[in-house]
Design a protein around this motif. Sequence first.
Motif, mmCIF file in Angstrom:
data_model
loop_
_atom_site.group_PDB
_atom_site.id
_atom_site.type_symbol
_atom_site.label_atom_id
_atom_site.label_comp_id
_atom_site.label_asym_id
_atom_site.label_seq_id
_atom_site.Cartn_x
_atom_site.Cartn_y
_atom_site.Cartn_z
ATOM 1 N N GLU A 156 0.868 -1.178 0.000
ATOM 2 C CA GLU A 156 0.000 0.000 0.000
ATOM 3 C C GLU A 156 0.903 1.225 0.000
ATOM 4 O OE1 GLU A 156 -2.180 2.931 -0.017
ATOM 5 O OE2 GLU A 156 -1.290 2.855 1.984
ATOM 6 N N ASP A 157 0.863 1.970 -1.126
ATOM 7 C CA ASP A 157 1.845 3.036 -1.359
ATOM 8 C C ASP A 157 1.310 4.400 -0.933
ATOM 9 O OD1 ASP A 157 4.251 4.128 -2.129
ATOM 10 O OD2 ASP A 157 3.669 4.330 -4.243
ATOM 11 N N ALA A 158 0.881 4.494 0.324
ATOM 12 C CA ALA A 158 0.426 5.779 0.898
ATOM 13 C C ALA A 158 -0.592 6.462 -0.021
ATOM 14 C CB ALA A 158 1.617 6.692 1.170
ATOM 15 N N SER A 159 -1.674 5.722 -0.324
ATOM 16 C CA SER A 159 -2.700 6.254 -1.216
ATOM 17 C C SER A 159 -3.342 7.508 -0.632
ATOM 18 C CB SER A 159 -3.793 5.208 -1.451
ATOM 19 O OG SER A 159 -3.277 4.033 -2.017
ATOM 20 N N GLY A 162 10.906 6.513 -13.014
ATOM 21 C CA GLY A 162 10.071 7.368 -12.173
ATOM 22 C C GLY A 162 8.907 6.632 -11.551
ATOM 23 N N ARG A 163 7.712 7.134 -11.792
ATOM 24 C CA ARG A 163 6.522 6.555 -11.163
ATOM 25 C C ARG A 163 5.982 5.364 -11.945
ATOM 26 N NH1 ARG A 163 1.938 10.342 -9.639
ATOM 27 N NH2 ARG A 163 1.477 8.534 -8.335
ATOM 28 N N GLY A 164 6.571 5.051 -13.089
ATOM 29 C CA GLY A 164 6.131 3.855 -13.783
ATOM 30 C C GLY A 164 5.933 4.056 -15.273
ATOM 31 N N TYR A 165 5.648 2.953 -15.976
ATOM 32 C CA TYR A 165 5.459 2.818 -17.418
ATOM 33 C C TYR A 165 6.804 2.670 -18.137
ATOM 34 C CZ TYR A 165 0.636 4.033 -16.521
ATOM 35 O OH TYR A 165 -0.644 4.041 -16.034
ATOM 36 N N LEU A 171 6.195 6.026 -2.401
ATOM 37 C CA LEU A 171 7.462 5.703 -3.062
ATOM 38 C C LEU A 171 7.320 5.600 -4.573
ATOM 39 C CD1 LEU A 171 8.844 2.933 -0.657
ATOM 40 C CD2 LEU A 171 9.282 5.404 -0.606
ATOM 41 N N GLY A 172 6.099 5.519 -5.053
ATOM 42 C CA GLY A 172 5.885 5.289 -6.475
ATOM 43 C C GLY A 172 5.861 3.802 -6.781
ATOM 44 N N PHE A 173 5.337 3.477 -7.943
ATOM 45 C CA PHE A 173 5.129 2.088 -8.322
ATOM 46 C C PHE A 173 6.427 1.294 -8.321
ATOM 47 C CE2 PHE A 173 5.021 -1.209 -11.599
ATOM 48 C CZ PHE A 173 3.880 -1.917 -11.246
ATOM 49 N N ILE A 174 7.470 1.825 -8.935
ATOM 50 C CA ILE A 174 8.693 1.045 -9.137
ATOM 51 C C ILE A 174 9.390 0.746 -7.812
ATOM 52 C CG2 ILE A 174 10.998 1.120 -10.150
ATOM 53 C CD1 ILE A 174 9.825 2.578 -12.520
ATOM 54 N N ARG A 175 9.543 1.743 -6.967
ATOM 55 C CA ARG A 175 10.209 1.492 -5.676
ATOM 56 C C ARG A 175 9.380 0.552 -4.808
ATOM 57 N NH1 ARG A 175 11.999 6.658 -6.991
ATOM 58 N NH2 ARG A 175 14.255 6.972 -6.688
ATOM 59 N N SER A 176 8.063 0.661 -4.906
ATOM 60 C CA SER A 176 7.214 -0.246 -4.130
ATOM 61 C C SER A 176 7.372 -1.677 -4.615
ATOM 62 C CB SER A 176 5.752 0.191 -4.248
ATOM 63 O OG SER A 176 5.548 1.448 -3.651
#
Length: 572
Positions: free
Chosen positions: A160-163, A317-320, A196-201
């Motif tokens: 759960e990435d601090a939604s 970054g945050r993904g894709y 943290l964003g998708f990748i770090r999570s």
Amino acid sequence: MRGDVNQARGENNHASLGFLLDLPLTPGPKMFWVRHADAQYVYALPDFTARELSGMKHRLALSFLWDILRALPAAASWYRRSDPDARRRIKHILGLNEHTLTQLVPSELFAKPDLPQAHLHQDCEITIILPVYNAFDLLEEVLQRVVDYTDLPYRIILIEDASPDERVRPFLRHWHSGLTEETAERVRIIENQENLGFIRSVNAAFNAAMTYGNHVVLLNADAFVPKDWASRLIGPILRTESVASVTPMSNDAEIFNVPTMGRRSDLAPGQGDALDQVAARLNPTFTLAEAPTGVGFCMAMNINYLQLEPQFDTVFGRGYGEEVDWCRRVNERHGGRHVGQAGLFVEHRGGSSFGSAEKLKLVHANNKIISGRYPDYDQSVQDFIRRDPLNATRLALGLAWAGLRQAPVPVYLAHDLGGGAEHYLAQRIRTELGDAEDAAAVVLRVGGAQKWQIELHSLGGVLRGETDDTALIQQLLAQLPARHVVYSCGVGARNPVEIPAILTELATGDAHSLEVLFHDFLPLSPSYTLLDADGVFRGLPEVEGPQDEAHQFTLPQGPTLSLADWRAAWGR
């Protein structure tokens, strides 16, 4: 493909580097302009001498003469009997087919119902990594499907990435507390104190997954897995050690989309499961295809390759694009292969975590990174799209998609000869499709290299497949629960007298209907212009009395039918 260009650039990994330039075959100087940014370059192209041009023409003439000789037996058959099949052979030899020829659809595309689909390696445990960021309205069903439908032993790592949505974290805690003790022990929830964003999570989850040593499934919080999904997804990895990732088909998974690659389609509740039921019936022999990358919405990852490349690159970054980078690294450094699995369909309600505008920016920026690191990647994707090794299975799923989305679906019987009937058909299909995302039309075409060509038309384009197997065609069209069958024109069919029986069978039932168009007189006579053998029109031929040979038809490897037999067949 220009090896000389590679050599001049000092590069060896651009097999498709270069371009093709078509020029009129005339003498005289030619100039070539290239505009790049604000600059313009002008090149003088080499001129051809009259002797060189003459040599080119002679080589073309010899090639054409050879094709003419090959076509002579078919031409003789056409001259003697006006055999439509002979016309088809002539067109094929001379490369004059009106419509694009495509891949064969194997007769064994669907597995036999009496063969049980045994689940593989029931003792193989997997680790499911499920990052969560918002998407509150989807979470309950997504998680319940994982618990209810996973047919292999599993562990779940939820991050759960601090939604920003304050309902998400309490829901996950409540959901976890409501699980049985046995299931709850298999579920681990990681709560990030800050986003943290998708990748770090996901990287943190990869680290945790390494301790289990299982193959990993990366699953988005907006992916809805169907029954018995896990064994079908992980199966290719278990069977072949060199498979690094497996991605199922979906309504939103780029090159694994149904019905059209790169074009997302929304599904109503239950439609994803219905499409998966079709996918599960496909013959496993034809459901796997090597691909340039996997797609991370639902991607099985071989733990052996994950241990070699244990992280997504945070530069994205945050993904894709991060899964593309991982897939290319695994392939180029370690030989890991990536496959698409058409025997599994997973609904993806994409864009639930990122807004569409933000997603476009991320995709654009991250695609530049991919192109810089892997110059051959874009070409490999285009090659995959062009040859589409999943074409047959995509077509089968696409027809099921059309049957779910639209009622009734128009099914046209048409020929491969072009002309006015084809122009009418093209305009009618354009009108029927309009701008509706869920609109579709099917064309069953005769007169091509194979007995049948089946086409699925939608706003995304046309899917095509060819076969000589009439039973397979009927099996494919059976996926349309409501059909409006339209006879347009059957000229050119190998066996025109079987068309009426096939069309009436397709149109039998309360949900179906039949429409017959007259673009010519084929239903009245094998001579579809009603001309006699000498090319003269003497009125509508009668079934009784002497008959001109133009109004008789010889079946392929069979007897000659009288006009009365012909009328009896078409009278249906």
